[in-house]
Design an enzyme around this catalytic site. Structure first.
Site, PDB file in Angstrom:
ATOM      1  N   TYR A 582       0.295  18.354   8.639  1.00 21.80           N
ATOM      2  CA  TYR A 582      -1.037  17.778   8.813  1.00 21.80           C
ATOM      3  C   TYR A 582      -1.937  18.206   7.659  1.00 21.80           C
ATOM      4  CZ  TYR A 582       0.622  17.544  13.683  1.00 21.80           C
ATOM      5  OH  TYR A 582       1.351  17.311  14.817  1.00 21.80           O
ATOM      6  N   GLN A 590      -8.399  10.257  13.580  1.00 20.87           N
ATOM      7  CA  GLN A 590      -7.292  10.273  14.534  1.00 20.87           C
ATOM      8  C   GLN A 590      -6.194  11.214  14.035  1.00 20.87           C
ATOM      9  OE1 GLN A 590      -7.863   9.001  17.393  1.00 20.87           O
ATOM     10  NE2 GLN A 590      -6.005   9.720  18.376  1.00 20.87           N
ATOM     11  N   LEU A 591      -5.875  12.187  14.845  1.00 19.71           N
ATOM     12  CA  LEU A 591      -4.844  13.161  14.497  1.00 19.71           C
ATOM     13  C   LEU A 591      -3.552  12.440  14.127  1.00 19.71           C
ATOM     14  CD1 LEU A 591      -4.040  16.218  14.454  1.00 19.71           C
ATOM     15  CD2 LEU A 591      -3.158  15.844  16.770  1.00 19.71           C
ATOM     16  N   HIS A 592      -3.011  12.761  12.947  1.00 19.75           N
ATOM     17  CA  HIS A 592      -1.770  12.123  12.523  1.00 19.75           C
ATOM     18  C   HIS A 592      -0.908  13.108  11.739  1.00 19.75           C
ATOM     19  CE1 HIS A 592      -4.866  11.238   9.465  1.00 19.75           C
ATOM     20  NE2 HIS A 592      -3.902  11.285   8.558  1.00 19.75           N
ATOM     21  N   LEU A 593       0.376  13.025  12.001  1.00 27.29           N
ATOM     22  CA  LEU A 593       1.388  13.868  11.356  1.00 27.29           C
ATOM     23  C   LEU A 593       1.992  13.101  10.193  1.00 27.29           C
ATOM     24  CD1 LEU A 593       3.345  16.410  11.493  1.00 27.29           C
ATOM     25  CD2 LEU A 593       4.830  14.937  12.873  1.00 27.29           C
TER      26      LEU A 593
END
Length: 689
Positions: A582, A590-593
């Site tokens: 991350y 928006q949380l994104h990997l």
């Protein structure tokens, strides 16, 4: 030199015309550096008077013998002027060049306005001297004998350079090479002459008003450009409704002064600037006189003659917010300020406006953040435009008030109240939340980064209608599941991932897979041969800072999905090596990997920010995040300052001056990855058979 064995000495030639900030640069470094420095300034070298190059060379040699490093504070604008100082280099002594290649108008403005200059180069004579010097300048090259050349084109570049030398300890060295150079602009000098003609053509009274306003607007900031973290928030606004809507000037000026006096105490040290393009503007004269009668602080509320879309580049006035006297449709067109601002801002402003509102009522205002790709943001430093609609008193226009000034004055007061409250919200938000790195993206090659606006096109239709319909006020707010309102500073394009995560079924053309908890898509601007994003579908998880212990299972699922895609890619090409992780501070909501191969073979990887976001500790490996959340209930995040670091190979960690040379090296580098990357399964590679 007896002390030369104890320190790695440096001779730094500061290169730039008068007003470029050479003395400020050296003084700032010397105040904070642990390394012993001497400043050699030709303006004062002869017992406080101007001296010669020979005297500078003699003092530089003396300082080096004492073990000091040296700043050569003179213009050094051509190779011949630099050559003797370059010869000061030798064993244990490096010679650097720091090129202060700031805009000509900035240097001219500073030189003209300064007082008490060491060399007495100030006032009207300074402008001609600066222009003459710039026409014959010759930029330095490494092959002149420099071990390092660093270019600075704006205040942000200068600050980075200053901090580089401040942090340089007595035994430290810097990588060799040329850093930050852009292609030269051959049109700059004609532009300077046009600038001179424009200034000379001003009528005396208008010229004095503009000059005084520029002095008042800039005297606080000009002396603190280096090393200051404070922002002087400034709203530039036109007179509302007095042009096409024909509002009475006397009554309009009363309302402007009344509302400015009311709001100044609420906005701290921020400034309000009434702007008009006309040098004989009656509204400016009226407001200036009435503000003076009320003893309003003229450094915080003043008038200014100039183009509201070019206040910094042509007038030397830095405003981070401008107001637009708009139409009810919030559309380009017509004439005057509205047409000028929409034209100068380009399509980004219209797109960003549509996220906030589709129409506007008289007396209301709407605050619109500008994305970093917007020309007004890049060229003028404007972060927000506030659209405001005033009353229409023009009998030849529809929906006029039929000369009803009771209603008209009420509406105009409401318009200025809405405008100033919108500005207050910007001041408060920017004081609480520093600018995101995507707003000041660093480009090592100097090219304009168009990725933000193009990304918005690729994610076409990604703006959430439910959010759009709620944008009635100037500040963007979002009610989370907790019921708590959170201020937002996401650019329009940066909302796209959130919309895809919430409604993947609407984006079948770009979604690779989705479930109740995650969505997988290709990164639309991949930074390597294989680069996918695993998005969390949970509301309120904008980035890594929002993650808590209750999100552990979701993070584990995202990690497992990422590994599944790694396996799929490695089935196609077993040589690919991956990292999963991350960004400490995301550029998109928006949380994104990130699941990214370590070849970094991509045309979309263009600048220092791109590179360092994946190869420095700004990139948090998924395995580490999982351990931290499990043990301490949250993930650690790194500073965005890491994005400004040197360009270093992700394998051997060698430093490189620019992205093309770095990429060329990376393609052939076969060194082992750094030890910390090899540990704890941070790298995912297929075992060799």
């Amino acid at each position: 030199m007896e002390d030369s064995e104890k320190t790695n000495q440096i001779v730094v030639l500061l290169i730039g015309p008068p007003g470029s900030g050479k003395s400020t640069f050296s003084d700032t470094v010397m105040r904070s550096s642990l390394r012993p420095w001497s400043r050699i300034c030709q303006d004062i070298i002869n017992n406080g008077e101007a001296g010669t190059k020979a005297q500078c060379l003699k003092m530089a040699l003396s300082s080096l013998k004492e073990g000091n490093s040296v700043f050569i504070d003179r213009c050094n604008l051509d190779r011949e002027q630099r050559s003797e100082f370059v010869k000061l280099g030798g064993p244990g002594i490096e010679v650097h060049a720091v090129v202060l290649e700031l805009p000509a108008q900035v240097c001219i403005s500073r030189s003209v306005k300064r007082t008490g200059h060491e060399g007495n180069l100030q006032g009207g004579r300074a402008a001609a001297v600066v222009n003459r010097m710039l026409q014959s300048k010759e930029l330095p090259k490494v092959n002149e004998g420099f071990s390092r050349v660093m270019f600075c084109y704006n205040d942000a570049d200068v600050e980075i350079a200053v901090n580089t030398y401040i942090k340089l300890g007595p035994m430290d060295t810097l990588p060799s090479g040329c850093f930050g150079e852009k292609k030269s602009d051959t049109k700059s000098q004609p532009g300077i002459m046009k600038f001179f003609k424009k200034v000379n053509a001003l009528p005396a009274s208008s010229s004095n008003e503009a000059t005084n306003a520029m002095r008042k607007a800039n005297e606080k900031t000009e002396n603190s450009r280096l090393g200051s973290a404070d922002i002087v928030h400034t709203l530039a606004f036109p007179s509302i409704s007095t042009a096409d809507f024909q509002f009475d000037l006397e009554q309009a000026s009363d309302i402007i002064v009344e509302k400015a006096e009311e709001f100044l105490p609420k906005v701290g040290t921020a400034r309000l600037v009434l702007v008009d393009l006309s040098h004989g503007s009656k509204i400016l004269s009226l407001v200036k006189a009435k503000a003076s009668q009320k003893n309003i602080d003229s450094a915080r509320f003043f008038t200014f003659v100039g183009d509201i879309t070019k206040l910094r580049s042509e007038g030397g006035l830095h405003c981070n917010v401008i107001a637009n006297a708009t139409n009810w449709r919030l559309k380009p067109g017509g004439g005057g300020v509205n047409a000028a601002i929409f034209k100068a801002a380009g399509p980004d402003l219209e797109t960003a406006t549509r996220v906030r509102a589709n129409t506007l009522l008289p007396g209301k205002a709407v605050v619109v953040p500008l994305p970093s790709t917007c020309p007004l943001h890049n060229a003028e430093g404007i972060t927000h435009v506030i659209h405001v609609l005033g009353p229409n008193m023009n009998p030849n226009r529809p929906d006029n008030l039929n000369n009803d000034y009771t209603k008209g004055c009420k509406t105009l007061r409401e318009a200025y109240t809405s405008l100033f409250e919108g500005f207050l919200s910007v001041v408060q938000d920017q004081s609480k939340f520093p600018k995101r790195s995507n707003q000041t993206a660093l480009s090592d090659s100097g090219e304009n980064i168009k990725e933000d606006s193009e990304r918005n096109k690729k994610y076409k239709g990604s703006q959430d209608n439910a959010v759009t319909n709620n944008m009635e006020s100037g500040s963007l707010e979002d009610t989370r599941d907790s019921g708590k309102k959170m201020s937002k500073e996401w650019s329009t394009w940066a909302l796209a991932l959130h919309t895809i995560a919430m409604h993947p079924e609407r984006h079948e053309n770009i979604v690779l897979e989705f479930s109740d908890n995650i969505v997988v898509i290709n990164d639309q601007y991949p930074k390597a041969r294989k680069h996918v994003l695993v998005l969390a579908r949970q509301e309120s998880l904008d980035g890594l800072e929002d993650v808590r212990k209750e999100n552990f299972q979701l993070l584990q699922e995202m990690h497992n999905v990422g590994l599944k895609w790694v396996d799929r890619f490695q089935n196609e090409d077993a040589s690919l090596i991956f990292r999963l992780g991350y960004h400490s501070v995301p550029s998109m909501r928006q949380l994104h990997l990130h699941v990214i191969s370590q070849d970094f073979d991509s045309d979309s990887l263009k600048n220092k920010k791109h590179w360092n976001s994946f190869t420095s500790s700004f990139f948090r490996d998924s395995v580490d995040v999982l351990e931290e959340v499990k043990s301490q209930g949250k993930a650690n995040v790194a500073s965005e300052d890491l994005l400004k670091g040197e360009l270093r190979c992700n394998r051997c960690r060698s430093a490189h001056p620019n992205i093309p040379k770095l990429k060329s090296h990376v393609r052939s580098c076969r060194s082992q990855f750094p030890e910390h990357v090899l540990q704890n399964s941070r790298l995912v590679a297929r075992p060799e058979t």
